[in-house]
Design an enzyme around this catalytic site. Structure first.
Site, PDB file in Angstrom:
ATOM      1  N   ASN A 106       0.801  -1.225   0.000  1.00  0.00           N
ATOM      2  CA  ASN A 106       0.000   0.000   0.000  1.00  0.00           C
ATOM      3  C   ASN A 106       0.838   1.282   0.000  1.00  0.00           C
ATOM      4  OD1 ASN A 106       0.583  -0.929   2.664  1.00  0.00           O
ATOM      5  ND2 ASN A 106      -0.767   0.631   3.451  1.00  0.00           N
ATOM      6  N   GLU A 155       4.529  -4.528  12.491  1.00  0.00           N
ATOM      7  CA  GLU A 155       3.648  -3.368  12.254  1.00  0.00           C
ATOM      8  C   GLU A 155       2.455  -3.883  11.475  1.00  0.00           C
ATOM      9  OE1 GLU A 155       4.102  -0.556  13.530  1.00  0.00           O
ATOM     10  OE2 GLU A 155       6.236  -0.377  13.961  1.00  0.00           O
ATOM     11  N   CYS A 188      -2.818   1.561   6.756  1.00  0.00           N
ATOM     12  CA  CYS A 188      -3.054   0.958   8.075  1.00  0.00           C
ATOM     13  C   CYS A 188      -3.660   1.956   9.046  1.00  0.00           C
ATOM     14  CB  CYS A 188      -1.734   0.426   8.629  1.00  0.00           C
ATOM     15  SG  CYS A 188      -0.441   1.675   8.662  1.00  0.00           S
TER      16      CYS A 188
HETATM   17  P1  NAP Z   1       0.067  -9.221   3.900  1.00  0.00           P
HETATM   18  O1  NAP Z   1      -0.768 -10.139   3.099  1.00  0.00           O
HETATM   19  O2  NAP Z   1       0.295  -9.546   5.318  1.00  0.00           O
HETATM   20  O3  NAP Z   1       1.458  -9.069   3.109  1.00  0.00           O
HETATM   21  C1  NAP Z   1       2.477  -8.188   3.527  1.00  0.00           C
HETATM   22  C2  NAP Z   1       3.828  -8.760   3.138  1.00  0.00           C
HETATM   23  O4  NAP Z   1       4.062  -9.958   3.882  1.00  0.00           O
HETATM   24  C3  NAP Z   1       3.929  -9.182   1.663  1.00  0.00           C
HETATM   25  O5  NAP Z   1       5.239  -8.919   1.219  1.00  0.00           O
HETATM   26  C4  NAP Z   1       3.640 -10.664   1.732  1.00  0.00           C
HETATM   27  O6  NAP Z   1       4.144 -11.405   0.652  1.00  0.00           O
HETATM   28  C5  NAP Z   1       4.370 -11.032   3.014  1.00  0.00           C
HETATM   29  N1  NAP Z   1       3.910 -12.256   3.648  1.00  0.00           N
HETATM   30  C6  NAP Z   1       2.678 -12.821   3.616  1.00  0.00           C
HETATM   31  N2  NAP Z   1       2.666 -13.951   4.353  1.00  0.00           N
HETATM   32  C7  NAP Z   1       3.919 -14.106   4.866  1.00  0.00           C
HETATM   33  C8  NAP Z   1       4.537 -15.092   5.690  1.00  0.00           C
HETATM   34  N3  NAP Z   1       3.883 -16.165   6.139  1.00  0.00           N
HETATM   35  N4  NAP Z   1       5.836 -14.932   6.014  1.00  0.00           N
HETATM   36  C9  NAP Z   1       6.525 -13.847   5.568  1.00  0.00           C
HETATM   37  N5  NAP Z   1       5.997 -12.905   4.763  1.00  0.00           N
HETATM   38  C10 NAP Z   1       4.708 -13.026   4.424  1.00  0.00           C
HETATM   39  O7  NAP Z   1      -0.492  -7.732   3.888  1.00  0.00           O
HETATM   40  P2  NAP Z   1      -1.665  -7.103   3.015  1.00  0.00           P
HETATM   41  O8  NAP Z   1      -2.950  -7.611   3.567  1.00  0.00           O
HETATM   42  O9  NAP Z   1      -1.429  -7.182   1.575  1.00  0.00           O
HETATM   43  O10 NAP Z   1      -1.434  -5.574   3.468  1.00  0.00           O
HETATM   44  C11 NAP Z   1      -2.345  -4.858   4.128  1.00  0.00           C
HETATM   45  C12 NAP Z   1      -2.232  -5.042   5.638  1.00  0.00           C
HETATM   46  O11 NAP Z   1      -1.019  -4.466   6.101  1.00  0.00           O
HETATM   47  C13 NAP Z   1      -3.350  -4.323   6.367  1.00  0.00           C
HETATM   48  O12 NAP Z   1      -3.817  -5.113   7.417  1.00  0.00           O
HETATM   49  C14 NAP Z   1      -2.660  -3.079   6.896  1.00  0.00           C
HETATM   50  O13 NAP Z   1      -3.279  -2.497   8.017  1.00  0.00           O
HETATM   51  C15 NAP Z   1      -1.295  -3.594   7.192  1.00  0.00           C
HETATM   52  N6  NAP Z   1      -0.323  -2.482   7.235  1.00  0.00           N
HETATM   53  C16 NAP Z   1       0.219  -2.121   8.441  1.00  0.00           C
HETATM   54  C17 NAP Z   1       1.073  -1.028   8.522  1.00  0.00           C
HETATM   55  C18 NAP Z   1       1.659  -0.582   9.844  1.00  0.00           C
HETATM   56  O14 NAP Z   1       2.616   0.179   9.843  1.00  0.00           O
HETATM   57  N7  NAP Z   1       1.114  -0.998  10.976  1.00  0.00           N
HETATM   58  C19 NAP Z   1       1.391  -0.314   7.361  1.00  0.00           C
HETATM   59  C20 NAP Z   1       0.816  -0.715   6.165  1.00  0.00           C
HETATM   60  C21 NAP Z   1      -0.033  -1.805   6.097  1.00  0.00           C
HETATM   61  P3  NAP Z   1       3.342 -11.584  -0.749  1.00  0.00           P
HETATM   62  O15 NAP Z   1       4.023 -10.691  -1.677  1.00  0.00           O
HETATM   63  O16 NAP Z   1       3.460 -12.999  -1.123  1.00  0.00           O
HETATM   64  O17 NAP Z   1       1.912 -11.197  -0.507  1.00  0.00           O
END
Ligand code: NAP
Length: 488
Positions: A154, A253, A287
């Site tokens: 994002n 995070e 987020c």
């Molecule tokens: P996601 O599915 O958790 O993916 C994020 C990253 O993690 C991607 O690079 C993904 O790889 C990788 N990943 C997924 N499963 C993994 C595992 N088992 N081991 C290691 N890496 C893994 O996140 P999303 O849903 O696309 O993103 C949105 C979420 O992120 C929302 O919940 C948002 O609130 C949160 N977010 C939090 C923050 C913060 O600072 N707190 C900032 C931005 C977003 P792939 O490329 O294969 O998907």
């Protein structure tokens, strides 16, 4: 920028040189048009292991350089983000569907993160400790060695660089896995900038790949000591579990379901615009986005009417083709369908759709849903879409209870004519970040950023103290002029 030329990196991963990834090629498409944008290489677990070996060797020489050499490289990187902003911004708009102003802001934050990181190289990194012995006793912070950074789609640059820049500045090597949907702006762009800035080969590497394969190997590889993960709470739990079994530190995070509280003395001339920014910026895919708008019942009718006017006036379209659009596309169909299900289920359960609620392809109209209650899905779940659910309250006590009624704790906004009322609420609602008289989305390189509860494990990115703790290990060191005598 010559380094961003696709001829260099198509079908490749960055290990200090562009080389084919053993897990094959991966195509990247525009979420706006569906058009093929690029092809990147995918790293296999064996590639990750080989990269970690390269990183271990490269890190020793990097950590041995003077702080001023590392600072100069980080300053140069900051300058390069600005110098190449137009080119990088184009990729952010096309690949992540970011509106032009959000993409430009992201590149500028990247520059600021590098300048902050340059300053971090020279902050005091230890303290003198009193001792009963005739010796100097001190603690100092040393680089951990190899840091793994895993980032989401994002804000692909900001959410990578906020960990990459301080970790590098403090003398670590960094292995970055960008999200599979944004590996160019979230990976190739960083490789190009740090290469041109003079980061030695192998110290910073970009290893795109699937989370469950490349991401998990980055955590289990014995050489990575600290994992900086940003993403969903579900994936974060898995990352935390793997890190714990392997006795590694993980900075998590994660998601949010952030409240904006609009008190009865809020300025109604500005509040709806602030609320619209909190819920609709980057299609709500942030987020810190305002996922719940808690509005005092005495002003709610007027607030909702004005918010709906704002929503209806916003333009939605392809930011790569039109730099004036306010909102771009949702990142993919799965995410769009999840947003739409939350909206339609909540309306079917009794809430009122006031604006939006429709989509074409991946373009979702900014949506306002009134009379949402704490039992509705739009209240309980993170939406990650351009939706403003309105929950009406009658007393401040009720607002506090509603705001607290979530497992998340990332960001809180409070709009009021009396900042002391805002401060009183801030004291009663657990949240990593609080903004009085602003909405929930805020990010600045020098500020310590992070969440509590299901939003993360309380670690912080940003600010010298937080970064020093995040990316170094403490060492106790004593020095004596001569060895002591022992009864042995
Ligand atoms: P996601 O599915 O958790 O993916 C994020 C990253 O993690 C991607 O690079 C993904 O790889 C990788 N990943 C997924 N499963 C993994 C595992 N088992 N081991 C290691 N890496 C893994 O996140 P999303 O849903 O696309 O993103 C949105 C979420 O992120 C929302 O919940 C948002 O609130 C949160 N977010 C939090 C923050 C913060 O600072 N707190 C900032 C931005 C977003 P792939 O490329 O294969 O998907």
């Amino acid at each position: 920028m010559a380094n961003l030329d696709p001829a260099r990196w198509t079908g490749r991963i960055w290990t200090g040189q562009w080389q084919p990834g053993s897990a094959g090629d991966h195509d990247v498409f525009s979420p706006s048009t569906g058009k093929h944008l690029a092809t990147i290489g995918y790293a296999s677990p064996a590639d990750i292991d080989a990269s970690a070996e390269i990183a271990v060797a490269a890190q020793r020489e990097w950590a041995a350089r003077t702080y001023e050499e590392r600072a100069a490289i980080m300053r140069r990187a900051g300058d390069l983000w600005r110098a190449h902003a137009d080119e990088v911004t184009e990729w952010v708009r096309a690949e992540s569907g970011s509106a032009a102003f959000k993409a430009a802001n992201e590149v500028e934050i990247a520059a600021q993160e590098c300048y902050e990181a340059a300053a971090l190289t020279s902050v005091p990194y230890g303290e003198m400790i009193r001792s009963t012995q005739p010796r100097l006793s001190l603690s100092r912070r040393l680089p951990v060695g190899v840091v793994a950074v895993i980032a989401p789609f994002n804000a692909p640059i900001v959410l990578s660089i906020r960990a990459v820049a301080p970790a590098l500045a403090l003398g670590n090597a960094v292995l970055l896995k960008p999200d599979s949907r944004t590996p160019i702006c979230g990976g190739v762009a960083l490789a190009a900038i740090f290469e041109e800035a003079g980061v030695p080969a192998g110290v910073f590497q970009v290893l795109p790949g699937r989370g469950a394969v490349a991401g998990e190997r980055l955590i289990t590889n014995p050489h990575t000591r600290v994992i900086a993960f940003t993403g969903s709470t579900g994936a974060g739990r898995r990352v935390g579990e793997l890190a714990a079994i392997n006795l590694k530190r993980a900075h998590l995070e994660l998601g949010g379901n952030n409240a904006l509280i609009v008190l009865d003395d809020a300025d109604l001339a500005t509040a709806p615009s602030v609320g619209a920014a909190g819920s609709f910026l980057h299609q709500g895919q942030i987020c810190m986005a305002t996922g719940r708008q808690l509005v005092h019942e005495s002003i709610a009718d007027e607030y909702v009417a004005r918010l709906a006017e704002h929503a209806n006036a916003l333009t939605v379209g392809d930011p790569a083709a039109d730099p004036t659009v306010n909102l771009g596309p949702i990142i993919d169909e799965k995410q769009r369908d999840s947003i739409h299900a939350l909206v339609t289920d909540t309306v079917a359960a009794g809430a009122t759709l006031v604006a939006g609620g429709t989509y074409q392809d991946l373009f979702y109209r900014p949506t306002v849903v009134d009379h949402v209650t704490s039992s509705h899905r739009l209240f309980r779940e993170e939406t990650f879409g351009p939706v403003a659910p309105i929950i009406r309250f009658s007393t401040v006590e009720e607002a506090v209870e509603l705001a607290r009624d979530t497992p998340y704790g990332l960001s809180l906004g409070i709009l009021t004519g009396n900042v002391m009322r805002g401060l009183d609420l801030a004291d009663r609602i657990p949240s990593g970040n609080v903004h009085i008289n602003d909405q929930t989305i805020n990010d600045e390189a020098p500020a310590p950023f992070g969440g509590v509860g299901d939003s993360g494990n309380g670690s912080r990115h940003g600010g010298h103290q937080a970064n020093l703790e995040a990316f170094t290990e403490a060492q106790w060191l004593t020095l004596r002029g001569t060895p002591p005598s022992y009864p042995f």
